[in-house]
Every structure is written in C-alpha cells, then in structure tokens.
Scaffold this active site. Sequence first.
Site, short mmCIF file in Angstrom:
data_model
loop_
_atom_site.label_atom_id
_atom_site.label_comp_id
_atom_site.label_asym_id
_atom_site.label_seq_id
_atom_site.Cartn_x
_atom_site.Cartn_y
_atom_site.Cartn_z
N HIS A 405 4.07 26.46 -10.44
CA HIS A 405 4.49 27.65 -11.17
C HIS A 405 5.90 28.11 -10.77
O HIS A 405 6.50 28.96 -11.44
CB HIS A 405 3.49 28.78 -10.92
CG HIS A 405 3.31 29.69 -12.10
ND1 HIS A 405 4.29 29.87 -13.05
CD2 HIS A 405 2.27 30.46 -12.49
CE1 HIS A 405 3.86 30.73 -13.96
NE2 HIS A 405 2.63 31.10 -13.65
N ASP A 409 6.48 27.69 -16.30
CA ASP A 409 5.74 28.88 -16.71
C ASP A 409 4.55 28.48 -17.56
O ASP A 409 4.45 27.33 -18.02
CB ASP A 409 6.64 29.85 -17.47
CG ASP A 409 7.71 30.46 -16.57
OD1 ASP A 409 7.44 30.60 -15.37
OD2 ASP A 409 8.81 30.77 -17.09
#
Length: 434
Positions: A405, A409
């Site tokens: 992450h 995204d």
Amino acid sequence: MQSRVAVQLGRTVAPVLRHAALASSMTKLSGALASKHAQLAFSQQGSLRFYSDAKYKTIKVPHMADSITEGTLKSWTKQVGEHVEQDEEVASIETDKVDIPVNSPVAGVLRELLASEEDTVTVGQDLFKIEEGAAAEGGASKPKPAQEPAAPAPETPAEAPAAAAPKPAASAAPSQPAAAPKPAAPASKPAAPAPVSFGAPNRGERRVKMNRMRLRISERLKQSQNTAASLTTFNEIDMSNLIDLRKKYKDAVLKTHGVKLGYMGAFVKASSYALQAVPEVNASIDGDHLVYYDYCDVSVAVATPKGLVTPVLRNTERMNIVDVEQEIANLGQKARDNKITVEDMAGGTFTISNGGVFGSLYGTPIINMPQAAILGMHAIKERPVVVDGKIEIRPMMYVALSYDHRIIDGREAVTFLVKLKEAIEDPRRLLLNV
C-alpha cells in the site's frame, strides 16, 4: 714485489672461488631434486606409489553470484582416487537460493578433498586437488565383482531317509490292540474375549536441520511482512471461455509447438497486459524513489522438494501465450532437476503464485520483496452464478492480489484485477490489446 702480491691475492681469492663452485653445485643439485620431488602415498591396494606434485591442480570454490559469498558443502560426487572427466561434477554446494555444482576444469584423478560434507565454504577457498592427466589406479574403474552364488546345501545321504520322518508308533508294537477311545470331555464355557490392545502410542519426534534455502525463504517472508504495508483485494473470474479455448486448441498446440496448453500462459499474458495498463503495480521502492518498469519480468512460483523458487520469465509483454507456456515448461523442468541457476531467478517485477494446483480455494499470498504486488491463483470450482438474469453453473476461480500500500492505492489494485478478469473471460482482448 709483484709476485708476493699475486701469491697473497691467490690465497685470498681461492677459498671464495671454491665456495662459489660449491654453491653452484648445490643450486644445481637442489633444482634437480626439486624437479624430481615426489609425494609418497599408498595406493588403494596398499602398495607404495609416487605421485608427482608437478601436475597437481588445486580447485577453488567457484564464484556463485554477486549476492552469494558462502554455502554449505552438501555432497562429494567423486572420492579420492577416482577419475574425473573435464567439466564433470565433483561436489555440490547448497546456497540460500540454488544448489551450485562444482565441476572439474581438467581431466585427471582426484587426489585430496580439502573440505568435508556439511562444512561452510566461501568463494575462493581451496576445495580439492586433482592430478591433471593421471589415470585411476588399475586403469578404468573396475566393475564390482558379482556376488558369488551361495554354496549349495550338503546333500542328505540316500541311506538316511528314515531319520527325516519317525516311524508311527503302531508299527513299533503291532500285536497290541488299539486302546479304546476315551469319552469326550464336556464342553467348557467359552472364554471371555481378551481386551483389544492397540500397543503403546508412538510419541517420538524428529529434529531436522533447516537447509539454507528454507532459512532464506523464512527470512525473506518475514522481511516482507515487516517491511511492506501489505493489503489483499479479491475478485472472481468465469473461466468458461478460457477452458473452451484450451479444449479446442490444446491438441493442435501440442502437435505444432510440442508443449501442453495450460492456464498459466494465459494468466501471465493477461497479467502483463494489466501491468502495462496499471504501471503502479509494476513498480518498486528504492530508498525514497519509486521505480517504474517499462518491461514485465514475471516471477512464477515453482514448488521443489527443497522449497519454493521463483524463476523469472523475461519480457513477457512481448510473448504470446504459447511462448510463455514453453518458457514455463523449461524453467519448471530445470527447477525439478535441481539445475536452475541464480541467474534464472534474478530480478522480477511481478509474481504469480498458483495455489490452485494443490486445491487451494482461497488465500492471501505474501509479497515477493522488493516487488510491489503478487497475484494468487486458486482452484477452479463450479458454482451457481447469475448470468443475464439467470442462474447458471459456471467454472469459477477466485484471484487475490496482495500489494504494497506504500506504492499502490486501492483504486490501482482493483483496476488491475478488473483488467485481468476481462482478459481471461474474453481472451480475444489479448489479441486486440483492448
């Protein structure tokens, strides 16, 4: 006056000349002895032999890879006194990635092993000595003698057959009448059944030392968990069209290209298509920079007896499905034969793990650092799904994308899986690149 000086000079110079001549003679003798120097050793038959040091060659631990400086000597495939051909394997060194064979650069006879099995050896360390051009004792290695047949059992004398079987008692006293039969004893009560015994339970345990590859895998997996901000997203794929495509063309592909048409080729090609559409998934972190790759090097997880390895398919964006299947078959065979090299596993920008071959229905793969994402494939199961307002039974597969992450995204991760899903459900997209 001059004669006295000459005599004195002669007395002074003569000893020097004698010492010089003696030194010269000693030097020549030393050179002769050095050239004739031999190492005394016993041959395997116990007789005395002489082996010249002149042709001895010391072989060192070879360079294995830029990131590998040491390994564990797992086995000697040749022993002292055996003949070795040029480029023949003499030893095997286990590293944290692959097993490295050590081949002899020359032909000759192995004379000395400089390390033992399970020793840690480093690059450049002396490993063994070989006598170049020599022949093994007694010429070529002799075949093992066949086992001698067991000696036949001694024959029983013909005149002693009576000893084999005793005569019946009746023949010993034929004149006596046979005794009257005794009345049968009354039947006894049946004995109670003995309790069933299952034996003592086996509560043993075994301790097995982890090999270098397993230790390295453990280290890298834990590193991934500690480093990446890992998250997993899922989707499901209707495999109907890809299964029909495979059924229709698998025989033609095998006949034309000599390779079996599976599902990995289509998933690697579809992943490459999705990676180019979503470049954030095809990236990595280097310090405080993001590195985006314009090529697709896909690592394919392959299970081996020693652990999981990930050989890399290079430039898959330029391959078609059959090309991918051929390369997977080649790398898979090398991995199973323990012949895969460090170069085969170096690099990689994205990884695919197919747990479906073992029956996995659902799972969250661990990111192969420093990559940003890994795709997990799972088993194909028939399930009821809604198609055009109707419930139908379709072959479905769950897919999972674990991603870092810090780089990717949620939008990019979901978009990647949607692109993959569209390409697999309609393989014509891969031909049209839409």
